[in-house]
Design a protein around this motif. Sequence first.
Motif, PDB file in Angstrom:
ATOM      1  N   ASP A  20      32.890  73.149  55.753  1.00  0.00           N
ATOM      2  CA  ASP A  20      32.715  74.008  54.685  1.00  0.00           C
ATOM      3  C   ASP A  20      32.463  73.399  53.441  1.00  0.00           C
ATOM      4  O   ASP A  20      32.138  74.166  52.353  1.00  0.00           O
ATOM      5  CB  ASP A  20      34.133  74.664  54.622  1.00  0.00           C
ATOM      6  N   PHE A  21      32.664  72.275  53.156  1.00  0.00           N
ATOM      7  CA  PHE A  21      32.506  71.506  51.661  1.00  0.00           C
ATOM      8  C   PHE A  21      30.994  71.203  51.673  1.00  0.00           C
ATOM      9  O   PHE A  21      30.522  71.126  50.646  1.00  0.00           O
ATOM     10  CB  PHE A  21      33.099  70.160  51.632  1.00  0.00           C
ATOM     11  N   THR A  47      27.842  72.185  50.863  1.00  0.00           N
ATOM     12  CA  THR A  47      27.331  73.392  50.387  1.00  0.00           C
ATOM     13  C   THR A  47      25.980  72.906  49.729  1.00  0.00           C
ATOM     14  O   THR A  47      25.924  71.929  49.391  1.00  0.00           O
ATOM     15  CB  THR A  47      28.099  74.070  49.390  1.00  0.00           C
ATOM     16  N   ASN A  73      24.825  73.460  46.802  1.00  0.00           N
ATOM     17  CA  ASN A  73      25.359  72.702  45.301  1.00  0.00           C
ATOM     18  C   ASN A  73      25.632  71.246  45.425  1.00  0.00           C
ATOM     19  O   ASN A  73      25.528  70.625  44.628  1.00  0.00           O
ATOM     20  CB  ASN A  73      26.337  73.635  44.607  1.00  0.00           C
ATOM     21  N   LEU A  74      26.591  71.088  46.577  1.00  0.00           N
ATOM     22  CA  LEU A  74      27.086  69.643  46.568  1.00  0.00           C
ATOM     23  C   LEU A  74      25.980  68.759  46.464  1.00  0.00           C
ATOM     24  O   LEU A  74      26.022  67.812  46.077  1.00  0.00           O
ATOM     25  CB  LEU A  74      27.843  69.496  47.556  1.00  0.00           C
ATOM     26  N   LEU A 103      22.899  69.292  45.772  1.00  0.00           N
ATOM     27  CA  LEU A 103      21.963  69.144  44.623  1.00  0.00           C
ATOM     28  C   LEU A 103      22.450  68.283  43.506  1.00  0.00           C
ATOM     29  O   LEU A 103      21.664  67.670  42.831  1.00  0.00           O
ATOM     30  CB  LEU A 103      21.965  70.626  43.961  1.00  0.00           C
ATOM     31  N   LYS A 104      23.807  68.460  43.374  1.00  0.00           N
ATOM     32  CA  LYS A 104      24.522  67.817  42.234  1.00  0.00           C
ATOM     33  C   LYS A 104      24.260  66.181  42.486  1.00  0.00           C
ATOM     34  O   LYS A 104      23.959  65.446  41.521  1.00  0.00           O
ATOM     35  CB  LYS A 104      25.781  68.117  42.326  1.00  0.00           C
ATOM     36  N   LEU A 129      20.681  65.094  41.967  1.00  0.00           N
ATOM     37  CA  LEU A 129      20.250  64.864  40.578  1.00  0.00           C
ATOM     38  C   LEU A 129      21.044  63.992  39.717  1.00  0.00           C
ATOM     39  O   LEU A 129      20.385  63.037  38.806  1.00  0.00           O
ATOM     40  CB  LEU A 129      20.639  66.447  39.636  1.00  0.00           C
ATOM     41  N   GLU A 130      22.371  63.468  40.389  1.00  0.00           N
ATOM     42  CA  GLU A 130      22.907  62.460  39.348  1.00  0.00           C
ATOM     43  C   GLU A 130      22.688  61.067  40.160  1.00  0.00           C
ATOM     44  O   GLU A 130      22.828  60.298  39.592  1.00  0.00           O
ATOM     45  CB  GLU A 130      24.500  62.728  39.634  1.00  0.00           C
ATOM     46  N   GLU A 187      14.502  72.564  36.643  1.00  0.00           N
ATOM     47  CA  GLU A 187      15.558  73.197  35.816  1.00  0.00           C
ATOM     48  C   GLU A 187      16.678  72.394  35.575  1.00  0.00           C
ATOM     49  O   GLU A 187      17.526  73.130  34.549  1.00  0.00           O
ATOM     50  CB  GLU A 187      16.236  74.339  36.980  1.00  0.00           C
ATOM     51  N   TYR A 188      16.918  71.403  35.881  1.00  0.00           N
ATOM     52  CA  TYR A 188      18.199  70.643  35.788  1.00  0.00           C
ATOM     53  C   TYR A 188      17.693  69.108  35.269  1.00  0.00           C
ATOM     54  O   TYR A 188      16.694  68.289  35.699  1.00  0.00           O
ATOM     55  CB  TYR A 188      18.880  70.312  37.107  1.00  0.00           C
ATOM     56  N   SER A 224      18.396  65.109  35.145  1.00  0.00           N
ATOM     57  CA  SER A 224      18.680  64.352  36.221  1.00  0.00           C
ATOM     58  C   SER A 224      18.722  62.571  35.947  1.00  0.00           C
ATOM     59  O   SER A 224      18.001  62.428  35.037  1.00  0.00           O
ATOM     60  CB  SER A 224      17.781  64.700  37.359  1.00  0.00           C
ATOM     61  N   VAL A 247      16.287  72.447  30.163  1.00  0.00           N
ATOM     62  CA  VAL A 247      17.191  71.872  31.177  1.00  0.00           C
ATOM     63  C   VAL A 247      18.680  72.064  31.271  1.00  0.00           C
ATOM     64  O   VAL A 247      19.219  72.443  30.104  1.00  0.00           O
ATOM     65  CB  VAL A 247      17.007  70.401  31.458  1.00  0.00           C
ATOM     66  N   LYS A 248      19.137  72.405  32.325  1.00  0.00           N
ATOM     67  CA  LYS A 248      20.573  72.475  32.513  1.00  0.00           C
ATOM     68  C   LYS A 248      21.106  71.295  32.992  1.00  0.00           C
ATOM     69  O   LYS A 248      20.589  70.507  33.633  1.00  0.00           O
ATOM     70  CB  LYS A 248      20.845  73.728  33.561  1.00  0.00           C
ATOM     71  N   ILE A 253      26.811  72.064  37.467  1.00  0.00           N
ATOM     72  CA  ILE A 253      26.775  72.735  38.875  1.00  0.00           C
ATOM     73  C   ILE A 253      28.270  72.821  39.567  1.00  0.00           C
ATOM     74  O   ILE A 253      29.061  72.184  39.654  1.00  0.00           O
ATOM     75  CB  ILE A 253      25.928  71.942  39.706  1.00  0.00           C
ATOM     76  N   THR A 312      30.449  73.092  42.563  1.00  0.00           N
ATOM     77  CA  THR A 312      30.568  72.647  44.205  1.00  0.00           C
ATOM     78  C   THR A 312      31.723  73.040  44.662  1.00  0.00           C
ATOM     79  O   THR A 312      31.778  72.679  45.841  1.00  0.00           O
ATOM     80  CB  THR A 312      30.507  70.971  44.170  1.00  0.00           C
ATOM     81  N   PRO A 341      33.387  74.915  47.459  1.00  0.00           N
ATOM     82  CA  PRO A 341      32.827  75.760  48.527  1.00  0.00           C
ATOM     83  C   PRO A 341      33.212  77.184  48.740  1.00  0.00           C
ATOM     84  O   PRO A 341      32.602  77.952  49.608  1.00  0.00           O
ATOM     85  CB  PRO A 341      33.403  74.939  49.824  1.00  0.00           C
TER      86      PRO A 341
END
Lengths: 260, 263
Positions: free
Chosen positions: A114-115, A117, A119-120, A122-123, A126-127, A170-171, A173, B192-193, B198, B200, B202
Amino acid sequence: MAKIDDGIHILQGLLVFGNVVIGMCGIALTAECIFFVSDPHGLYPLLEATENDDIYAAAWIGIFVGFALFALSILGIVGVIKSNRTLLLVYIILMLITYAFEMASCITAATQRDFLTPNLFLKQMLERYQKSETVNNNDKWMTEGVTKTWDKLMLQNQCCGVRGPSDWQEYMSAFRITHSDADFPWPRNCCVMDAQGSPVNLDGCKLGVPGYYNSNGCYDTISGPMNTHAWGVAWFGFAILCWTFCVLLGTMFYWSRIEY
Amino acid sequence: MCSHWVVLAFCCLGQLCADQSLKPRIAAPHLATNNPTLTTVALEKPFCMFDSSLYPNKSYVIYLYAMKESASAISSLVTDNSSKPLDSTFQQTSGGQLGPYKAALFKVPSCASPPKLADVGDINKVSAVLKQYLFRVGDDGTCLYDPNFLAVCNPPLAPDTTYRFKYVLLDSTEGIMKDQTLWSDPIKTRRVKLPLKIDTWPGRRSGDMIVITSILSVLVFLLLAGFLASVSSAVMGSDSSAETRCMSQTIQQSEPRPQLSSE
């Protein structure tokens, strides 16, 4: 008397059959978990960097539980045929312990899935992708893992970013800090490559001309194998546990009816 | 006399109408999908915009001026008093903040044979088509820091800023401006954001996980209950069988005694 004998024989037969199935399922579980742990898609560095790699822990537990189930099923078959109370008691207790471990493995795999995702990832991308200033060895190791994995993913699957190349626009990085937007709106691997491994047309790639850059995201190629992994461990383990539950209850009943 | 005035009026109207529609445009979005980016803007070259001012035996050149929209309050002139175009650079105008700077110069694009955009699919022709069709403002990241650079410098723009552009037609022998377009509509570069923002989390638990956890917990509970039940029934069973053995032993012992006493 004959009826009770028949009943006992039928119960014995069922228990032996149940144990044979458990043994085979145990071997299958071991094989499946070894396959997942070997990481054929090379996605482990991504999970390691998110510090969310418990689906691999679940697979490791699965390897040993599968082998234990196989060994215990042989013990169970011998105990049932010989009607030996001690053997069967040992069998029941060890099976209960194995049951607990397998239950932990199933629940871990299902929960940790479930964790994972978009977004996980993506972050993390980028980092960490091409991060130049790493603070310690652990950071450096994770950064190198993430960078190599993403480079390989983007090249082999003709994709870019998690949802698409717009992620890079968009972000902010770590990549953007060392690579200017004018030269690298997105990493070079997002460009369509020729046979020699260089972009077909660099200006077309930078401008976003269709056909010269990869416009789809990589999330599907990441989540597909991870879903298979997590569900394979969780649901197959769950099926084995349901079957083992019935066999164990039957064995306990059989054990309580044996005369010394 | 009246006809003269009418002709003049029409001429003026004609000029105004032509100028109203002539502005630099952003490149076609279906061709350049990544536009504008953080620091660059790709503009269409001025096709057929200056044709009324071109004379056959003279050589012309086009200058592109860029400025931040906020600079229009300070100065938006691109020529000096004698119609000579300004030679301002990026550094002199602080990146377009104090007024327009010259970002590029190129020859007049051909109106008779414009580039075929469909040729973009051909690997061999795409470079030529892109070069002919559009110009990317902000393309050169190194010219600002290169002391030997002598041509017109086109450094990257600032993110999250609105810019306006203008094309100027210049007679290269006389060095005088012959025509100009209007300032383009404001074009804003991207912002940029931060990745820190973000989320995360779930969200809610999936159905699989709830089913597996709840059913397995119930099964384990039943197994333990069954184990305790069978152990206790085994213990009680052995107790009662021990009692019956004791009782049968005492009965056996008590029976022969009357026989002995009778003898």
